[in-house]
Write an enzyme that holds these catalytic residues in place. Structure first.
Site, PDB file in Angstrom:
ATOM      1  N   THR A 249      25.559 -57.460  43.529  1.00  0.00           N
ATOM      2  CA  THR A 249      24.609 -56.414  43.896  1.00  0.00           C
ATOM      3  C   THR A 249      23.952 -55.818  42.655  1.00  0.00           C
ATOM      4  O   THR A 249      24.186 -56.260  41.539  1.00  0.00           O
ATOM      5  CB  THR A 249      25.322 -55.287  44.679  1.00  0.00           C
ATOM      6  OG1 THR A 249      26.320 -54.696  43.833  1.00  0.00           O
ATOM      7  CG2 THR A 249      25.969 -55.813  45.942  1.00  0.00           C
ATOM      8  N   GLY A 250      23.164 -54.771  42.883  1.00  0.00           N
ATOM      9  CA  GLY A 250      22.480 -54.106  41.790  1.00  0.00           C
ATOM     10  C   GLY A 250      23.187 -52.893  41.249  1.00  0.00           C
ATOM     11  O   GLY A 250      22.645 -52.205  40.368  1.00  0.00           O
ATOM     12  N   ASP A 251      24.395 -52.602  41.755  1.00  0.00           N
ATOM     13  CA  ASP A 251      25.144 -51.452  41.251  1.00  0.00           C
ATOM     14  C   ASP A 251      26.629 -51.780  41.355  1.00  0.00           C
ATOM     15  O   ASP A 251      26.999 -52.939  41.558  1.00  0.00           O
ATOM     16  CB  ASP A 251      24.783 -50.176  42.023  1.00  0.00           C
ATOM     17  CG  ASP A 251      24.870 -48.921  41.146  1.00  0.00           C
ATOM     18  OD1 ASP A 251      25.899 -48.757  40.473  1.00  0.00           O
ATOM     19  OD2 ASP A 251      23.927 -48.111  41.134  1.00  0.00           O
ATOM     20  N   ASP A 252      27.498 -50.777  41.244  1.00  0.00           N
ATOM     21  CA  ASP A 252      28.943 -51.017  41.210  1.00  0.00           C
ATOM     22  C   ASP A 252      29.384 -51.876  42.393  1.00  0.00           C
ATOM     23  O   ASP A 252      28.974 -51.641  43.539  1.00  0.00           O
ATOM     24  CB  ASP A 252      29.704 -49.696  41.259  1.00  0.00           C
ATOM     25  CG  ASP A 252      29.416 -48.805  40.063  1.00  0.00           C
ATOM     26  OD1 ASP A 252      28.867 -49.305  39.061  1.00  0.00           O
ATOM     27  OD2 ASP A 252      29.738 -47.603  40.140  1.00  0.00           O
ATOM     28  N   SER A 283      27.347 -57.889  38.563  1.00  0.00           N
ATOM     29  CA  SER A 283      26.497 -56.710  38.689  1.00  0.00           C
ATOM     30  C   SER A 283      26.072 -56.244  37.308  1.00  0.00           C
ATOM     31  O   SER A 283      26.841 -56.371  36.347  1.00  0.00           O
ATOM     32  CB  SER A 283      27.256 -55.569  39.386  1.00  0.00           C
ATOM     33  OG  SER A 283      26.576 -54.335  39.236  1.00  0.00           O
TER      34      SER A 283
END
Length: 447
Positions: A249-252, A283
């Site tokens: 994903t684009g975050d944690d 990520s």
């Protein structure tokens, strides 16, 4: 022996070591906390006019089907079957004693018409929307006060079609906080398994004020540049089991939370009893995270057998002045990471505030953290630990950690301040605050 041959043998050795660890961990599971239920009453979304052509809006069909489950109350609950096809729909609420079952090839796809998304009240432990003041958009699949809820199937897909929301965030045209893909509130006895989640507008799976939650065999996907698309965020929740997941994903990938500043302190519900096991992912942000919203406290977290690739930070414990709350009894072990900016980060200056009314004297407590059996390749900085001057982090144990740097001059050394603890068999050798002979007791319980 040539250097290249040595590196190949070294990598083979790491893979064999990981295989042994995984073999030893294969039998370990926490999924027993919520047994899977068979539903003898079964209905299909097509019974309520559902059309899987990717064009027809099926919001009425989903709401009608779930209304039927809620009001007929069949003994043992009801399974709602989603056959192969693309089912476009607006947001909808689940109900207790139901299974949402996605067949192979089934896609539940969120409408991109933002007018179809109702507003809901902010979470009391956040005081406002996480991004914007006031309310927030309802999650795509939502539930509040539920018991015995299952989302599963044959690896069907729940697609949030988040691109329109990401662009609104980039263009700063959001009026309210973006919707999560799945949010269950005040619920217990939840299973989420064998489903692909993709393109969430905001956080992907958000159990908040929940207990006894099992999330396993899920795949969570979003572009690396998609903003705030956290994978799984247990929030003020207890007895949560996360196992056997792939997240990119684009975050944690996974972030354990418990409320935001004065609102989280007032609500006072910690996250505790969280187990994270056999997760693989990538990520630009963190792999395994705690925080930064930790005002209700976070306790008794175990994360083990984690594989991370192309990461911002492998392991990140984060909080801030004004958060308050106690973070303690955190154990992270058996982690392999490749191509990371930082291997380990524990920091007391991360995250924003809901408003100007947060208490600047509400200092967080972070203690009793064990990070052990960590191996990394091409890690630009092995670690950074920055506590707070008036609330130093204590009881930090680093054991058997080997984080090899990337080629070239960009590698940085360990950086530490306001921390007390110990380090055993760590390379590169960490900060002096973690290597004092007087402080080796911090690691005594981990051997």
């Amino acid at each position: 022996m040539h250097c290249f041959d040595y590196l190949i043998l070294l990598r083979i050795g790491v893979i064999l070591l990981l295989s042994i660890n995984y073999a030893n961990a294969e039998w370990e599971t926490c999924s027993w906390i919520v047994p899977m239920r068979n539903r003898y009453d079964k209905i299909s979304i097509t019974d309520f006019g559902g059309v899987g052509d990717g064009v027809t809006l099926n919001t009425k069909a989903f709401r009608a089907a779930i209304y039927r489950i809620e009001h007929l109350r069949r003994r043992g609950g009801t399974l709602l079957y989603i056959p192969p096809g693309e089912y476009l729909t607006g947001p909808f609420n689940l109900t207790s004693h139901m299974t949402l079952y996605l067949a192979r090839g089934a896609v539940i796809k969120a409408t991109m018409d933002t007018e179809q998304w109702p507003l809901v009240a902010p979470l009391p432990s956040y005081g406002r929307g996480r991004e914007r003041p006031g309310g927030r958009y309802m999650s795509f699949i939502h539930g509040d006060g539920l018991h015995d809820v299952i989302i599963t199937g044959e690896n069907g897909t729940i697609d949030g079609q988040g691109g329109i929301w990401w662009n609104m965030w980039r263009q700063r045209t959001l009026k309210f906080t973006r919707p999560n893909l799945i949010e269950l509130m005040n619920s217990r006895g939840v299973i989420i398994s064998n489903v692909i989640f993709k393109n969430s507008p905001f956080w992907n799976i958000h159990p908040v004020y929940c207990s006894n939650v099992v999330i396993r065999y899920v795949t969570i996907l979003a572009p690396a540049d998609s903003p705030n698309t956290d994978g799984i965020d247990p929030d003020s929740s207890s007895h949560v089991c996360i196992e056997d997941a792939y997240i990119s994903t684009g975050d944690d990938l996974i972030a354990v939370k418990s409320g935001w500043d004065e609102y989280g302190i007032a609500y006072g519900r910690p996250s505790h009893g969280i187990t994270i096991r056999r997760v693989t992912g990538s990520s630009p942000f963190a792999g395994i995270a705690v925080g930064s919203e930790t005002s209700g406290g976070v306790e008794d977290v175990l994360a083990e057998h984690i594989n991370l690739f192309n990461m911002g930070v492998g392991i990140h414990l984060k909080t801030n002045v004004g958060r308050g709350g106690v973070i303690r009894n955190i154990t992270v072990s058996n982690v392999y990471m490749e191509d990371a900016r930082k291997g380990i980060k524990i920091s007391g200056d991360v995250g924003d505030h809901p408003d100007e009314y947060y208490n600047r004297n509400a200092l967080p407590v972070l203690k009793d953290v064990v990070i052990k059996n960590i191996w990394g390749e091409r890690v630009q900085q092995p670690g950074l630990i920055h506590g707070l001057k008036n609330a130093p982090f204590t009881g930090i144990c680093l054991s058997n950690i080997h984080l090899r740097g990337a080629r070239g001059p960009r590698n940085l050394p360990w950086q530490c301040s306001d921390v007390r603890g110990a380090a055993v068999q760590v390379s590169p050798w960490p900060c002096s605050q973690l290597t004092s002979h007087q402080q080796t007791g911090a690691c005594s319980s981990s051997f």
